[in-house]
Design a protein around this motif. Structure first.
Motif, short mmCIF file in Angstrom:
data_model
loop_
_atom_site.label_atom_id
_atom_site.label_comp_id
_atom_site.label_asym_id
_atom_site.label_seq_id
_atom_site.Cartn_x
_atom_site.Cartn_y
_atom_site.Cartn_z
N TYR A 20 2.40 16.18 2.05
CA TYR A 20 1.99 14.78 1.97
C TYR A 20 2.94 13.96 1.09
O TYR A 20 3.31 14.40 0.00
N HIS A 21 3.28 12.79 1.57
CA HIS A 21 4.22 11.92 0.86
C HIS A 21 3.66 10.51 0.74
O HIS A 21 2.85 10.09 1.56
N LYS A 22 4.16 9.82 -0.29
CA LYS A 22 3.83 8.40 -0.42
C LYS A 22 5.12 7.59 -0.31
O LYS A 22 6.12 7.90 -0.96
N LEU A 23 5.06 6.57 0.54
CA LEU A 23 6.21 5.69 0.75
C LEU A 23 5.82 4.29 0.31
O LEU A 23 4.75 3.79 0.71
N ILE A 24 6.66 3.69 -0.52
CA ILE A 24 6.42 2.28 -0.90
C ILE A 24 7.64 1.47 -0.52
O ILE A 24 8.77 1.81 -0.89
N ILE A 25 7.40 0.41 0.26
CA ILE A 25 8.50 -0.47 0.66
C ILE A 25 8.21 -1.88 0.16
O ILE A 25 7.07 -2.19 -0.23
N LYS A 26 9.25 -2.71 0.22
CA LYS A 26 9.10 -4.07 -0.30
C LYS A 26 9.27 -5.07 0.84
O LYS A 26 10.32 -5.08 1.49
N ASP A 27 8.23 -5.85 1.11
CA ASP A 27 8.33 -6.95 2.07
C ASP A 27 7.16 -7.89 1.81
O ASP A 27 6.02 -7.61 2.20
N ALA A 28 7.46 -8.99 1.15
CA ALA A 28 6.39 -9.89 0.70
C ALA A 28 5.60 -10.46 1.88
O ALA A 28 4.37 -10.60 1.81
N LYS A 29 6.29 -10.77 2.99
CA LYS A 29 5.58 -11.41 4.11
C LYS A 29 4.65 -10.43 4.80
O LYS A 29 3.52 -10.77 5.13
N ILE A 30 5.13 -9.22 5.05
CA ILE A 30 4.26 -8.22 5.69
C ILE A 30 3.08 -7.93 4.77
O ILE A 30 1.92 -7.89 5.19
N SER A 31 3.36 -7.76 3.50
CA SER A 31 2.31 -7.46 2.53
C SER A 31 1.23 -8.55 2.54
O SER A 31 0.03 -8.26 2.61
#
Ligand SMILES: Cc1cc2nc3c(=O)[nH]c(=O)nc-3n(C[C@H](O)[C@H](O)[C@H](O)COP(=O)(O)OP(=O)(O)OC[C@H]3O[C@@H](n4cnc5c(N)ncnc54)[C@H](O)[C@@H]3O)c2cc1C
Ligand code: FES
Length: 265
Positions: A20-31
């Protein structure tokens, strides 16, 4: 709904336990536009690797950050696990229709049922229920988590932090109830007012089928998040249809969350 395609920066991509993995990405609009139960389509490799994007549920959002949980089960998720912080991932989202609150008039208790990786979208939904003004749907949240073993129980702490009442089932009996999480739920339903409950569920297909059977028998309202193989993820290829009482529906477009009573399952 505003869908966006973007190259989003990977902030974290780390193993949390086992596969199991955790992925964090950055995108203000999608968020900003994401709702619990929606998902993103990720192009996991950059130049090589699988042609098709892989769907992952939105696990949590925090300002411009979007968190996802995933299990390494095949070539796509293996490649994803090798991606590093600072690299960019091509993502499309937020996609699909997520969980919905019951009508204002309906007093209800939320019951969340998660099997394995099915916890991913339900943490986001629990956050919304707790934070929402609709205290009727968020007052008392019961969460049932099923896993193969004790080591594979995910997000127990996160749900507890939100004030949820968490119950665990493991297939091997190493923690909590010995058996399927649907068995644990069925036992708990004996002392619950089934007319007031709404079950929100995500997990493997056999678990969801069993839940649909239980809810039909007891006339319980339920929303289930389905996982089908997806090619396009945006409603164009018809590769992900399920049969419902209103005809065939696309899991990626009309779903992934469906009312259980509508599914011909
Ligand atoms: C709306 C949606 C949300 C999802 N959210 C998550 C998530 O939050 N975390 C997560 O780990 N996974 C999630 N999945 C499943 C995830 O997309 C697949 O595990 C992934 O695409 C597998 O890719 P792969 O190349 O690693 O493995 P593959 O080689 O494509 O598949 C490995 C095995 O998993 C099966 N499989 C693959 N995709 C699916 C699927 N969609 N439904 C059922 N069985 C499948 C295959 O039949 C095969 O047995 C989601 C799927 C959908 C449709
Ligand atoms: S994946 Fe193409 S229509 Fe759903």
């Amino acid at each position: 709904m505003r869908i966006r395609q973007n190259r989003a920066e990977i902030l974290t991509n780390a193993k949390i336990c086992g596969k199991y993995h955790k992925l964090i990405i950055k995108d203000a609009k999608i968020s900003r536009n994401s709702r619990p139960g929606q998902f993103l389509m990720l192009k996991v490799g950059d130049s090589q690797g699988p042609l098709l994007r892989r769907p992952l549920s939105i696990h949590r959002v925090d300002k411009e950050k979007i968190e996802m949980l995933y299990e390494r089960i095949g070539p796509g998720t293996e490649i994803l696990a090798q991606r590093k912080a600072g690299e960019f991932l091509d993502v499309i989202g937020p996609l699909g229709n997520g969980f919905t609150l019951p009508p204002e008039s309906r007093e209800s208790e939320a019951v969340l049922l998660a099997g394995g990786m099915g916890v991913a979208p339900l943490v986001f939904w629990a956050q919304r229920l707790v934070a929402g003004k609709r205290k009727s749907a968020g007052d008392r949240i019961q969460v049932f988590i099923g896993a193969r073993t004790k080591e594979q129980i995910l997000c127990e702490k996160e749900f507890k932090k939100l004030g949820c009442d968490v119950k665990i089932a493991t297939d091997d009996g190493s923690a909590g109830f010995f058996g399927r999480v649907t068995g644990l739920l069925e036992a708990a339903l004996q002392t619950m007012d089934c007319q007031r409950i709404i079950v929100y569920a995500c997990g493997p297909q056999p678990m969801l089928r069993e839940l649909v059977r239980i809810c039909r028998k007891k006339l319980i309202s339920s929303q289930v998040s389905l996982e089908e193989h997806m090619a396009c993820g945006i409603g164009a290829c018809l590769g992900c249809v399920v049969n419902t009482i209103d005809g065939y529906k696309r899991v990626c477009k009309e779903g992934p969350v469906f009312e259980a009573k509508k599914l011909i399952y």
